[in-house]
Design a protein around this motif. Structure first.
Motif, PDB file in Angstrom:
ATOM      1  N   SER A  41       0.802  -1.072  -0.033  1.00  0.00           N
ATOM      2  CA  SER A  41       0.184   0.335  -0.220  1.00  0.00           C
ATOM      3  C   SER A  41       0.687   1.518   0.011  1.00  0.00           C
ATOM      4  O   SER A  41       1.607   1.552   0.637  1.00  0.00           O
ATOM      5  N   ALA A  42       0.044   2.076  -0.978  1.00  0.00           N
ATOM      6  CA  ALA A  42       1.234   3.426  -0.587  1.00  0.00           C
ATOM      7  C   ALA A  42       0.097   4.636  -1.344  1.00  0.00           C
ATOM      8  O   ALA A  42      -0.865   4.424  -1.678  1.00  0.00           O
ATOM      9  N   LEU A  94      -6.155   1.044  -7.771  1.00  0.00           N
ATOM     10  CA  LEU A  94      -5.380   1.871  -7.457  1.00  0.00           C
ATOM     11  C   LEU A  94      -6.457   3.610  -7.422  1.00  0.00           C
ATOM     12  O   LEU A  94      -7.935   3.719  -7.562  1.00  0.00           O
ATOM     13  N   PHE A  95      -6.483   4.567  -6.096  1.00  0.00           N
ATOM     14  CA  PHE A  95      -6.616   5.524  -6.417  1.00  0.00           C
ATOM     15  C   PHE A  95      -6.103   6.591  -6.807  1.00  0.00           C
ATOM     16  O   PHE A  95      -5.187   7.300  -6.784  1.00  0.00           O
ATOM     17  N   TYR A  96      -7.164   7.351  -7.932  1.00  0.00           N
ATOM     18  CA  TYR A  96      -6.216   8.477  -8.752  1.00  0.00           C
ATOM     19  C   TYR A  96      -7.644   9.275  -8.620  1.00  0.00           C
ATOM     20  O   TYR A  96      -8.930   8.878  -9.231  1.00  0.00           O
ATOM     21  N   PHE A 146      -3.304  10.470  -5.385  1.00  0.00           N
ATOM     22  CA  PHE A 146      -3.207   8.990  -5.862  1.00  0.00           C
ATOM     23  C   PHE A 146      -2.083   7.852  -4.803  1.00  0.00           C
ATOM     24  O   PHE A 146      -1.446   8.678  -3.492  1.00  0.00           O
ATOM     25  N   GLY A 147      -3.034   6.747  -4.856  1.00  0.00           N
ATOM     26  CA  GLY A 147      -2.495   5.136  -4.218  1.00  0.00           C
ATOM     27  C   GLY A 147      -2.793   4.041  -4.638  1.00  0.00           C
ATOM     28  O   GLY A 147      -3.761   4.522  -5.521  1.00  0.00           O
ATOM     29  N   PHE A 148      -2.317   3.573  -3.560  1.00  0.00           N
ATOM     30  CA  PHE A 148      -3.193   2.347  -3.962  1.00  0.00           C
ATOM     31  C   PHE A 148      -2.820   1.163  -3.276  1.00  0.00           C
ATOM     32  O   PHE A 148      -2.068   1.361  -1.888  1.00  0.00           O
ATOM     33  N   LEU A 169       7.513   6.771  -4.119  1.00  0.00           N
ATOM     34  CA  LEU A 169       6.367   7.104  -2.999  1.00  0.00           C
ATOM     35  C   LEU A 169       6.369   5.916  -1.968  1.00  0.00           C
ATOM     36  O   LEU A 169       6.389   4.947  -1.899  1.00  0.00           O
ATOM     37  N   MET A 170       6.420   6.622  -0.488  1.00  0.00           N
ATOM     38  CA  MET A 170       6.820   6.532   0.315  1.00  0.00           C
ATOM     39  C   MET A 170       5.351   5.067   0.257  1.00  0.00           C
ATOM     40  O   MET A 170       4.534   5.221   0.422  1.00  0.00           O
ATOM     41  N   GLY A 171       5.642   4.213   0.628  1.00  0.00           N
ATOM     42  CA  GLY A 171       4.447   3.167   1.563  1.00  0.00           C
ATOM     43  C   GLY A 171       5.032   1.982   2.063  1.00  0.00           C
ATOM     44  O   GLY A 171       5.638   2.071   2.882  1.00  0.00           O
ATOM     45  N   LEU A 172       4.106   0.911   2.555  1.00  0.00           N
ATOM     46  CA  LEU A 172       4.848  -0.109   2.799  1.00  0.00           C
ATOM     47  C   LEU A 172       4.457  -1.476   2.056  1.00  0.00           C
ATOM     48  O   LEU A 172       3.592  -1.517   1.173  1.00  0.00           O
ATOM     49  N   ALA A 173       5.059  -2.699   1.996  1.00  0.00           N
ATOM     50  CA  ALA A 173       4.635  -3.832   1.847  1.00  0.00           C
ATOM     51  C   ALA A 173       5.028  -5.388   2.296  1.00  0.00           C
ATOM     52  O   ALA A 173       6.211  -4.490   3.582  1.00  0.00           O
ATOM     53  N   GLU A 174       4.233  -6.174   2.448  1.00  0.00           N
ATOM     54  CA  GLU A 174       4.662  -7.304   3.999  1.00  0.00           C
ATOM     55  C   GLU A 174       4.647  -8.497   3.172  1.00  0.00           C
ATOM     56  O   GLU A 174       3.907  -9.020   1.831  1.00  0.00           O
TER      57      GLU A 174
END
Length: 140
Positions: A18-19, A47-49, A28-30, A129-134
């Motif tokens: 997510s970012a 995706l969000f825009y 913008f994000g996803f 784009l700052m975010g995380l993954a796991e």
């Protein structure tokens, strides 16, 4: 509180990313995921825009391996099978989850650089784009 669809087995593995940020001043994000619930009719990949959601198909999480193990500190590649999302995730140091039963929980924060294609065909490129993954593996 976390919410999901489905019944989870005593052993499961899921992936999530997510970012969010601004692209040219526009939100913008996803959110991307795989492994929890039944995704045969819908995925959690979106995706969000400009305040609108754009659904994605299945997303592959390519975590590099070193010495026969996942290398969570090296860049990951995330790509959708419909060709509408591809990004490289450059992680910062990983954190492991607390042992409740026996999880193997690697949630990594970092930055995504890549491209996404909206429902109408518009291609968006994003950088850092700052975010995380796991990746989470549980044994209940």
């Amino acid at each position: 509180m976390d919410w999901g669809r489905g019944v989870w087995t005593c052993r499961d593995t899921w992936y999530r990313a997510s970012a969010a940020g601004l692209l040219g001043g526009v939100p913008f994000g996803f959110h991307l995921g795989r492994g929890l619930g039944d995704a045969c009719t819908a995925t959690e990949n979106i995706l969000f825009y400009q305040g609108r959601g754009h659904k994605l198909s299945w997303v592959d999480f390519r975590i590099p391996r070193r010495g026969g193990r996942d290398d969570f500190r090296s860049p990951w590649v995330l790509a959708s099978d419909d060709g509408r999302f591809e990004a490289v995730f450059r992680p910062m140091p990983a954190r492991a989850g607390a042992e409740v039963v026996r999880p193997d929980h690697h949630q990594v924060f970092g930055v995504f650089t890549g491209a996404a294609v909206l429902d109408g065909g518009e291609r968006l490129e994003f950088r850092d784009l700052m975010g995380l993954a796991e990746k989470v593996e549980n044994k209940w």
